[in-house]
Design a protein around this motif. Structure first.
Motif, PDB file in Angstrom:
ATOM      1  N   GLU A 241      33.630  56.273  25.675  1.00  0.00           N
ATOM      2  CA  GLU A 241      32.492  56.736  24.885  1.00  0.00           C
ATOM      3  C   GLU A 241      31.175  56.170  25.379  1.00  0.00           C
ATOM      4  O   GLU A 241      30.102  56.599  24.924  1.00  0.00           O
ATOM      5  N   ASN A 242      31.223  55.187  26.277  1.00  0.00           N
ATOM      6  CA  ASN A 242      30.011  54.563  26.822  1.00  0.00           C
ATOM      7  C   ASN A 242      30.146  54.530  28.343  1.00  0.00           C
ATOM      8  O   ASN A 242      30.512  53.509  28.928  1.00  0.00           O
ATOM      9  N   GLU A 243      29.851  55.641  28.973  1.00  0.00           N
ATOM     10  CA  GLU A 243      30.132  55.799  30.400  1.00  0.00           C
ATOM     11  C   GLU A 243      29.295  54.897  31.296  1.00  0.00           C
ATOM     12  O   GLU A 243      29.649  54.686  32.458  1.00  0.00           O
ATOM     13  N   SER A 244      28.213  54.350  30.769  1.00  0.00           N
ATOM     14  CA  SER A 244      27.398  53.441  31.579  1.00  0.00           C
ATOM     15  C   SER A 244      27.846  51.984  31.442  1.00  0.00           C
ATOM     16  O   SER A 244      27.300  51.103  32.107  1.00  0.00           O
ATOM     17  N   LEU A 245      28.829  51.751  30.580  1.00  0.00           N
ATOM     18  CA  LEU A 245      29.270  50.381  30.306  1.00  0.00           C
ATOM     19  C   LEU A 245      30.287  49.925  31.351  1.00  0.00           C
ATOM     20  O   LEU A 245      31.294  50.587  31.594  1.00  0.00           O
ATOM     21  N   ASN A 246      30.029  48.779  31.960  1.00  0.00           N
ATOM     22  CA  ASN A 246      30.982  48.111  32.844  1.00  0.00           C
ATOM     23  C   ASN A 246      31.288  46.733  32.256  1.00  0.00           C
ATOM     24  O   ASN A 246      30.417  46.104  31.633  1.00  0.00           O
ATOM     25  N   VAL A 247      32.513  46.259  32.468  1.00  0.00           N
ATOM     26  CA  VAL A 247      32.905  44.992  31.833  1.00  0.00           C
ATOM     27  C   VAL A 247      33.694  44.123  32.805  1.00  0.00           C
ATOM     28  O   VAL A 247      34.268  44.603  33.787  1.00  0.00           O
ATOM     29  N   VAL A 248      33.709  42.832  32.478  1.00  0.00           N
ATOM     30  CA  VAL A 248      34.603  41.880  33.132  1.00  0.00           C
ATOM     31  C   VAL A 248      35.703  41.539  32.131  1.00  0.00           C
ATOM     32  O   VAL A 248      35.418  41.215  30.974  1.00  0.00           O
ATOM     33  N   ILE A 249      36.941  41.621  32.557  1.00  0.00           N
ATOM     34  CA  ILE A 249      38.080  41.232  31.734  1.00  0.00           C
ATOM     35  C   ILE A 249      38.478  39.827  32.167  1.00  0.00           C
ATOM     36  O   ILE A 249      38.908  39.614  33.302  1.00  0.00           O
ATOM     37  N   VAL A 250      38.320  38.855  31.266  1.00  0.00           N
ATOM     38  CA  VAL A 250      38.531  37.445  31.620  1.00  0.00           C
ATOM     39  C   VAL A 250      39.757  36.903  30.887  1.00  0.00           C
ATOM     40  O   VAL A 250      39.826  36.935  29.659  1.00  0.00           O
ATOM     41  N   GLY A 251      40.724  36.416  31.645  1.00  0.00           N
ATOM     42  CA  GLY A 251      41.896  35.782  31.061  1.00  0.00           C
ATOM     43  C   GLY A 251      41.682  34.292  30.881  1.00  0.00           C
ATOM     44  O   GLY A 251      41.095  33.627  31.751  1.00  0.00           O
ATOM     45  N   GLY A 282      42.694  56.683  32.284  1.00  0.00           N
ATOM     46  CA  GLY A 282      41.857  57.348  33.267  1.00  0.00           C
ATOM     47  C   GLY A 282      40.476  56.780  33.425  1.00  0.00           C
ATOM     48  O   GLY A 282      39.579  57.435  33.967  1.00  0.00           O
ATOM     49  N   VAL A 283      40.241  55.559  32.984  1.00  0.00           N
ATOM     50  CA  VAL A 283      38.941  54.911  33.176  1.00  0.00           C
ATOM     51  C   VAL A 283      38.834  54.484  34.635  1.00  0.00           C
ATOM     52  O   VAL A 283      39.800  53.972  35.224  1.00  0.00           O
ATOM     53  N   ALA A 284      37.684  54.688  35.240  1.00  0.00           N
ATOM     54  CA  ALA A 284      37.495  54.350  36.652  1.00  0.00           C
ATOM     55  C   ALA A 284      37.697  52.855  36.878  1.00  0.00           C
ATOM     56  O   ALA A 284      37.137  52.020  36.150  1.00  0.00           O
ATOM     57  N   ALA A 285      38.478  52.517  37.894  1.00  0.00           N
ATOM     58  CA  ALA A 285      38.807  51.116  38.150  1.00  0.00           C
ATOM     59  C   ALA A 285      37.568  50.275  38.431  1.00  0.00           C
ATOM     60  O   ALA A 285      37.527  49.083  38.102  1.00  0.00           O
ATOM     61  N   GLY A 286      36.542  50.868  39.035  1.00  0.00           N
ATOM     62  CA  GLY A 286      35.343  50.126  39.372  1.00  0.00           C
ATOM     63  C   GLY A 286      34.542  49.656  38.174  1.00  0.00           C
ATOM     64  O   GLY A 286      33.623  48.841  38.319  1.00  0.00           O
ATOM     65  N   ARG A 287      34.884  50.147  36.980  1.00  0.00           N
ATOM     66  CA  ARG A 287      34.141  49.746  35.783  1.00  0.00           C
ATOM     67  C   ARG A 287      34.710  48.488  35.130  1.00  0.00           C
ATOM     68  O   ARG A 287      34.115  47.969  34.187  1.00  0.00           O
ATOM     69  N   LEU A 288      35.874  48.018  35.598  1.00  0.00           N
ATOM     70  CA  LEU A 288      36.490  46.828  35.030  1.00  0.00           C
ATOM     71  C   LEU A 288      36.773  45.828  36.146  1.00  0.00           C
ATOM     72  O   LEU A 288      37.418  46.159  37.142  1.00  0.00           O
ATOM     73  N   THR A 289      36.289  44.613  35.986  1.00  0.00           N
ATOM     74  CA  THR A 289      36.502  43.557  36.969  1.00  0.00           C
ATOM     75  C   THR A 289      37.379  42.468  36.360  1.00  0.00           C
ATOM     76  O   THR A 289      36.994  41.866  35.350  1.00  0.00           O
ATOM     77  N   PRO A 290      38.561  42.196  36.917  1.00  0.00           N
ATOM     78  CA  PRO A 290      39.407  41.136  36.371  1.00  0.00           C
ATOM     79  C   PRO A 290      38.972  39.767  36.874  1.00  0.00           C
ATOM     80  O   PRO A 290      38.553  39.610  38.022  1.00  0.00           O
ATOM     81  N   ALA A 291      39.065  38.773  36.017  1.00  0.00           N
ATOM     82  CA  ALA A 291      38.727  37.394  36.401  1.00  0.00           C
ATOM     83  C   ALA A 291      39.595  36.440  35.602  1.00  0.00           C
ATOM     84  O   ALA A 291      39.839  36.650  34.408  1.00  0.00           O
ATOM     85  N   GLY A 292      40.062  35.389  36.247  1.00  0.00           N
ATOM     86  CA  GLY A 292      40.866  34.373  35.580  1.00  0.00           C
ATOM     87  C   GLY A 292      40.095  33.083  35.440  1.00  0.00           C
ATOM     88  O   GLY A 292      39.589  32.544  36.421  1.00  0.00           O
ATOM     89  N   ALA A 293      39.989  32.576  34.216  1.00  0.00           N
ATOM     90  CA  ALA A 293      39.277  31.319  33.970  1.00  0.00           C
ATOM     91  C   ALA A 293      40.228  30.154  33.732  1.00  0.00           C
ATOM     92  O   ALA A 293      39.795  29.007  33.657  1.00  0.00           O
ATOM     93  N   GLY A 294      41.525  30.455  33.601  1.00  0.00           N
ATOM     94  CA  GLY A 294      42.480  29.378  33.356  1.00  0.00           C
ATOM     95  C   GLY A 294      42.137  28.603  32.102  1.00  0.00           C
ATOM     96  O   GLY A 294      41.878  29.164  31.043  1.00  0.00           O
ATOM     97  N   MET A 295      42.091  27.278  32.249  1.00  0.00           N
ATOM     98  CA  MET A 295      41.867  26.390  31.110  1.00  0.00           C
ATOM     99  C   MET A 295      40.438  25.851  31.037  1.00  0.00           C
ATOM    100  O   MET A 295      40.146  24.977  30.210  1.00  0.00           O
ATOM    101  N   VAL A 296      39.513  26.360  31.868  1.00  0.00           N
ATOM    102  CA  VAL A 296      38.222  25.696  32.034  1.00  0.00           C
ATOM    103  C   VAL A 296      37.209  25.993  30.928  1.00  0.00           C
ATOM    104  O   VAL A 296      36.172  25.346  30.878  1.00  0.00           O
ATOM    105  N   ALA A 297      37.489  26.955  30.050  1.00  0.00           N
ATOM    106  CA  ALA A 297      36.498  27.300  29.025  1.00  0.00           C
ATOM    107  C   ALA A 297      37.140  27.370  27.643  1.00  0.00           C
ATOM    108  O   ALA A 297      37.181  28.415  27.010  1.00  0.00           O
TER     109      ALA A 297
END
Length: 323
Positions: A241-251, A282-297
């Motif tokens: 619903e927000n095609e201009s929105l890009n996000v980082v997914i942080v574990g 079907g969301v474009a892969a380039g709109r989501l960036t995976p990142a792992g923070a582990g235990m640091v935050a």
């Protein structure tokens, strides 16, 4: 009794031939082996207690240099049903042999070994008495702490701490093992569950990110559980619903386990969320960036189960750019 992975416990007898579950004639009255742990063949129970609920702190790491008198920095607070057992014998077996058998059996029963240390390796520097006192879980033990061996292991809903010492020498050596089993609820119950797309948008406008607790993984795994489906679908709806929105997914993880391992696990979990949104909606892969923070935050203390539950999370971070 909670006994969450009880069915798994039957494999103990086949894993290590020296571990047996049957009680011996010389065990104290009213005692018995814990089905998640078993016993080393030829040993006897000389102390036994079960409490339906108790709170206890056990070492979950080696003792940092200079912190022997600050156990809050190297123990973890646990709560739940507590079983305390002390085994003695058999004569002629070393404490190290006994503990390695227990470690192998626990790992075969689905436990992760968090700490296994022998004598001086249990401390960066200093005396052994502080670790010995915390690791015995209140169980009476011979004060031969200079011969201590410690094991701390966990699985979903259960933690096991084991302290072994030796008395005697040579062929007359006798191992003594204090076993502390803490069983808690299998599922975390104090987490926020489902977050709607509108709430995520509001959080982005105010904080630029939001912590999500409705995405669940298998224990010590990056495999998404079915309970995550609704939250994954809502995240996909937000992006659709927000095609201009890009996000980082942080574990994020708690602090139990090695730093590098947790960093990798959090990265794999973030990637699993990205893959689920991309392949399932079907969301474009380039709109989501995976990142792992582990235990640091962390957002809470890692000294309690409640705090660790808050630290195990997925955060969605808005990637905002003007224009």
């Amino acid at each position: 009794m909670t006994m969450i992975p009880y069915i798994q416990a039957v494999v103990l007898s086949g894993l290590v031939s020296l571990l047996a579950a049957g009680a011996l004639a010389q065990d104290i009255a009213g005692s018995g082996d814990h089905p998640l742990v078993g016993r080393y063949q030829g040993s006897q129970i000389v102390a036994f207690e079960q409490r339906a609920y108790d709170e206890i702190a056990l070492p979950d790491r080696i003792v940092p240099a200079g912190q022997e008198r600050e156990p809050e920095g190297w123990t973890v607070d646990l709560a739940g049903e507590v079983t305390s057992i002390r085994y003695e014998g058999p004569e002629g077996r070393s404490a190290l042999e006994v503990m390695r058998n227990y470690q192998q059996a626990l790992e075969g029963n689905g436990f992760e070994t968090v700490v296994f240390c022998v004598r001086e390796d249990c401390l960066e520097r200093g005396g052994m008495s502080a670790l010995w006192d915390a690791a015995r879980g209140g169980i009476g033990m011979p004060t031969t702490w200079d011969k201590s061996i410690y094991l701390f292991a966990r699985t979903k809903g259960a933690h096991v701490g084991m302290l072994a010492v030796e008395t005697g020498s040579g062929t007359a050596v006798v191992p003594h093992v204090a076993v502390t089993v803490v069983e808690s609820d299998a599922m975390d119950t104090d987490q926020i569950g489902f977050v709607e797309a509108s709430a995520m948008e509001e959080a982005f406008a105010q904080d630029g990110r939001i912590a999500i607790y409705g995405i669940y993984f298998d224990f010590d795994s990056a495999d998404l559980l079915p309970e995550s489906d609704a939250q994954i679908a809502e995240l996909a709806r937000l992006l659709s619903e927000n095609e201009s929105l890009n996000v980082v997914i942080v574990g994020h993880t708690d602090s139990i386990g090695a730093f590098d391992y947790n960093l990798g696990l959090s990265q794999r979990r973030a990637q699993a969320v990205v893959d689920a949104v991309v392949s399932g909606y079907g969301v474009a892969a380039g709109r989501l960036t995976p990142a792992g923070a582990g235990m640091v935050a962390p957002v809470a203390t890692n000294r309690t189960e409640e705090g660790r539950a808050q630290n195990r999370r997925v955060e969605i971070v808005e990637l905002y750019s003007e224009g």
